[in-house]
Design an enzyme around this catalytic site. Sequence first.
Site, PDB file in Angstrom:
ATOM      1  N   GLY A 180       0.760  -1.246   0.000  1.00  0.00           N
ATOM      2  CA  GLY A 180       0.000   0.000   0.000  1.00  0.00           C
ATOM      3  C   GLY A 180       0.792   1.299   0.000  1.00  0.00           C
ATOM      4  O   GLY A 180       0.249   2.336   0.370  1.00  0.00           O
TER       5      GLY A 180
ATOM      6  N   TRP B 218       1.713   3.013  -2.558  1.00  0.00           N
ATOM      7  CA  TRP B 218       1.125   3.935  -3.537  1.00  0.00           C
ATOM      8  C   TRP B 218      -0.161   4.546  -2.964  1.00  0.00           C
ATOM      9  O   TRP B 218      -0.447   5.718  -3.181  1.00  0.00           O
ATOM     10  CB  TRP B 218       0.821   3.212  -4.867  1.00  0.00           C
ATOM     11  CG  TRP B 218       2.041   2.945  -5.704  1.00  0.00           C
ATOM     12  CD1 TRP B 218       3.331   2.848  -5.270  1.00  0.00           C
ATOM     13  CD2 TRP B 218       2.080   2.748  -7.125  1.00  0.00           C
ATOM     14  NE1 TRP B 218       4.170   2.595  -6.324  1.00  0.00           N
ATOM     15  CE2 TRP B 218       3.433   2.528  -7.472  1.00  0.00           C
ATOM     16  CE3 TRP B 218       1.114   2.719  -8.139  1.00  0.00           C
ATOM     17  CZ2 TRP B 218       3.836   2.296  -8.793  1.00  0.00           C
ATOM     18  CZ3 TRP B 218       1.512   2.480  -9.450  1.00  0.00           C
ATOM     19  CH2 TRP B 218       2.857   2.285  -9.770  1.00  0.00           C
TER      20      TRP B 218
ATOM     21  N   ASP C 213      -6.525  -5.803  -4.568  1.00  0.00           N
ATOM     22  CA  ASP C 213      -5.400  -6.736  -4.647  1.00  0.00           C
ATOM     23  C   ASP C 213      -5.939  -8.141  -4.359  1.00  0.00           C
ATOM     24  O   ASP C 213      -6.936  -8.277  -3.638  1.00  0.00           O
ATOM     25  CB  ASP C 213      -4.303  -6.373  -3.631  1.00  0.00           C
ATOM     26  CG  ASP C 213      -2.939  -6.919  -4.041  1.00  0.00           C
ATOM     27  OD1 ASP C 213      -2.084  -6.115  -4.471  1.00  0.00           O
ATOM     28  OD2 ASP C 213      -2.731  -8.152  -3.960  1.00  0.00           O
TER      29      ASP C 213
ATOM     30  N   ASP D  39      -9.542 -10.150  -7.479  1.00  0.00           N
ATOM     31  CA  ASP D  39      -8.679 -10.417  -8.636  1.00  0.00           C
ATOM     32  C   ASP D  39      -9.162  -9.508  -9.762  1.00  0.00           C
ATOM     33  O   ASP D  39     -10.378  -9.424  -9.999  1.00  0.00           O
ATOM     34  CB  ASP D  39      -8.836 -11.897  -9.026  1.00  0.00           C
ATOM     35  CG  ASP D  39      -7.863 -12.310 -10.111  1.00  0.00           C
ATOM     36  OD1 ASP D  39      -7.626 -11.508 -11.047  1.00  0.00           O
ATOM     37  OD2 ASP D  39      -7.350 -13.433 -10.026  1.00  0.00           O
TER      38      ASP D  39
ATOM     39  N   ASP E 227       0.269  -1.316 -10.488  1.00  0.00           N
ATOM     40  CA  ASP E 227       1.625  -1.792 -10.200  1.00  0.00           C
ATOM     41  C   ASP E 227       1.567  -3.324 -10.112  1.00  0.00           C
ATOM     42  O   ASP E 227       2.410  -3.951  -9.484  1.00  0.00           O
ATOM     43  CB  ASP E 227       2.086  -1.184  -8.861  1.00  0.00           C
ATOM     44  CG  ASP E 227       3.588  -1.351  -8.609  1.00  0.00           C
ATOM     45  OD1 ASP E 227       4.341  -1.531  -9.586  1.00  0.00           O
ATOM     46  OD2 ASP E 227       3.996  -1.310  -7.436  1.00  0.00           O
TER      47      ASP E 227
ATOM     48  N   LYS F 120       2.497  -0.604 -14.771  1.00  0.00           N
ATOM     49  CA  LYS F 120       3.779  -1.323 -14.829  1.00  0.00           C
ATOM     50  C   LYS F 120       3.694  -2.414 -15.900  1.00  0.00           C
ATOM     51  O   LYS F 120       2.688  -3.115 -15.995  1.00  0.00           O
ATOM     52  CB  LYS F 120       4.068  -1.968 -13.471  1.00  0.00           C
ATOM     53  CG  LYS F 120       5.361  -2.778 -13.485  1.00  0.00           C
ATOM     54  CD  LYS F 120       5.911  -2.984 -12.121  1.00  0.00           C
ATOM     55  CE  LYS F 120       5.192  -4.063 -11.358  1.00  0.00           C
ATOM     56  NZ  LYS F 120       5.699  -4.155  -9.981  1.00  0.00           N
TER      57      LYS F 120
HETATM   58  C1  LIG Z   1       4.608  -4.916  -6.651  1.00  0.00           C
HETATM   59  S1  LIG Z   1       3.179  -5.269  -5.723  1.00  0.00           S
HETATM   60  C2  LIG Z   1       2.426  -3.689  -5.558  1.00  0.00           C
HETATM   61  C3  LIG Z   1       3.099  -2.781  -4.559  1.00  0.00           C
HETATM   62  C4  LIG Z   1       2.271  -1.552  -4.283  1.00  0.00           C
HETATM   63  N1  LIG Z   1       2.225  -0.661  -5.436  1.00  0.00           N
HETATM   64  C5  LIG Z   1       2.799  -0.742  -3.118  1.00  0.00           C
HETATM   65  O1  LIG Z   1       3.267   0.379  -3.353  1.00  0.00           O
HETATM   66  O2  LIG Z   1       2.757  -1.177  -1.980  1.00  0.00           O
HETATM   67  C6  LIG Z   1       2.152  -6.058  -6.923  1.00  0.00           C
HETATM   68  C7  LIG Z   1       0.810  -6.523  -6.404  1.00  0.00           C
HETATM   69  O3  LIG Z   1      -0.004  -6.950  -7.520  1.00  0.00           O
HETATM   70  C8  LIG Z   1      -0.938  -7.893  -7.012  1.00  0.00           C
HETATM   71  N2  LIG Z   1      -1.602  -8.642  -8.083  1.00  0.00           N
HETATM   72  C9  LIG Z   1      -1.054  -9.541  -8.926  1.00  0.00           C
HETATM   73  N3  LIG Z   1      -1.969 -10.084  -9.731  1.00  0.00           N
HETATM   74  C10 LIG Z   1      -3.158  -9.495  -9.417  1.00  0.00           C
HETATM   75  C11 LIG Z   1      -4.492  -9.656  -9.890  1.00  0.00           C
HETATM   76  N4  LIG Z   1      -4.788 -10.539 -10.855  1.00  0.00           N
HETATM   77  N5  LIG Z   1      -5.473  -8.887  -9.345  1.00  0.00           N
HETATM   78  C12 LIG Z   1      -5.177  -8.012  -8.334  1.00  0.00           C
HETATM   79  N6  LIG Z   1      -3.929  -7.834  -7.832  1.00  0.00           N
HETATM   80  C13 LIG Z   1      -2.923  -8.566  -8.349  1.00  0.00           C
HETATM   81  C14 LIG Z   1      -0.060  -8.768  -6.115  1.00  0.00           C
HETATM   82  O4  LIG Z   1      -0.833  -9.503  -5.182  1.00  0.00           O
HETATM   83  C15 LIG Z   1       0.880  -7.729  -5.463  1.00  0.00           C
HETATM   84  O5  LIG Z   1       0.447  -7.383  -4.172  1.00  0.00           O
END
Ligand SMILES: C[S@@+](CC[C@H](N)C(=O)[O-])C[C@H]1O[C@@H](n2cnc3c(N)ncnc32)[C@H](O)[C@@H]1O
Length: 200
Positions: free
Chosen positions: A50, A52, A70, A90, A112, A152
């Site tokens: 979190g 962002w 998420d 999701d 992200d 991203k």
């Molecule tokens: C790099 S982290 C994000 C970090 C966040 N921007 C922060 O600043 O704390 C990527 C996130 O994308 C989520 N993610 C991956 N696939 C997803 C999906 N299909 N739906 C929702 N979230 C997803 C992962 O669970 C993970 O927590």
Amino acid sequence: MTFKVKDHYFNKAKKDNFLARSVYKLEEIDKKFSIISKGDSIVDLGYHPGSWVQYCMLKVGEKGSVVGIDIKEVNETLGGKPNVSLFQKDIDTVESIADLGLSDKIDVLLSDMAPNTSGIKSLDQDRSLNLVEKVFELLPLFLKEDGNLVIKVFDGNGAQKFLKEKKSLFKEFHFLRPKSTRSVSKEFFVIGKNFRHDRV
Ligand SMILES: C[S@@+](CC[C@H](N)C(=O)[O-])C[C@H]1O[C@@H](n2cnc3c(N)ncnc32)[C@H](O)[C@@H]1O
């Protein structure tokens, strides 16, 4: 060298009370391209843990709002703020803004998201591109005219080709690899400014 970079941003995030080092990527993007303004409504896809969301809350102020989704369990440490809503969802199950409790289109869409990696390069690239494609599918349903996007992307398997085809959806379209990105990472960010509904 990689370790030093990681250490620096990890420690800085800890010191600044941010939940992840990724915050410095968004900060750099925002400083360079002026993506987020006071009062904006924002959706943050793949928000966990979190950092962002924390950055956006500070930027949009009391009149703005932030919705995060998420697949991970909701991070309760971010809860209790009137202008923040978090969902365990999701992205593949999201079809409309109503699914995120919204009734109006938003000013800024952030993603992200990063897929769970299998270690098989082509499979991981495909999974990543699927997430990017899903975000672009949702764009016209989520973003206001002239809204902004930060997403991203992992380079490879058709990502560049896909993105070139989407360029005309925005008045400005930029690619950036923030300074805090780990040197081994294949990620970069796409920044779309001023969404144009008539180009969809
Ligand atoms: C790099 S982290 C994000 C970090 C966040 N921007 C922060 O600043 O704390 C990527 C996130 O994308 C989520 N993610 C991956 N696939 C997803 C999906 N299909 N739906 C929702 N979230 C997803 C992962 O669970 C993970 O927590």
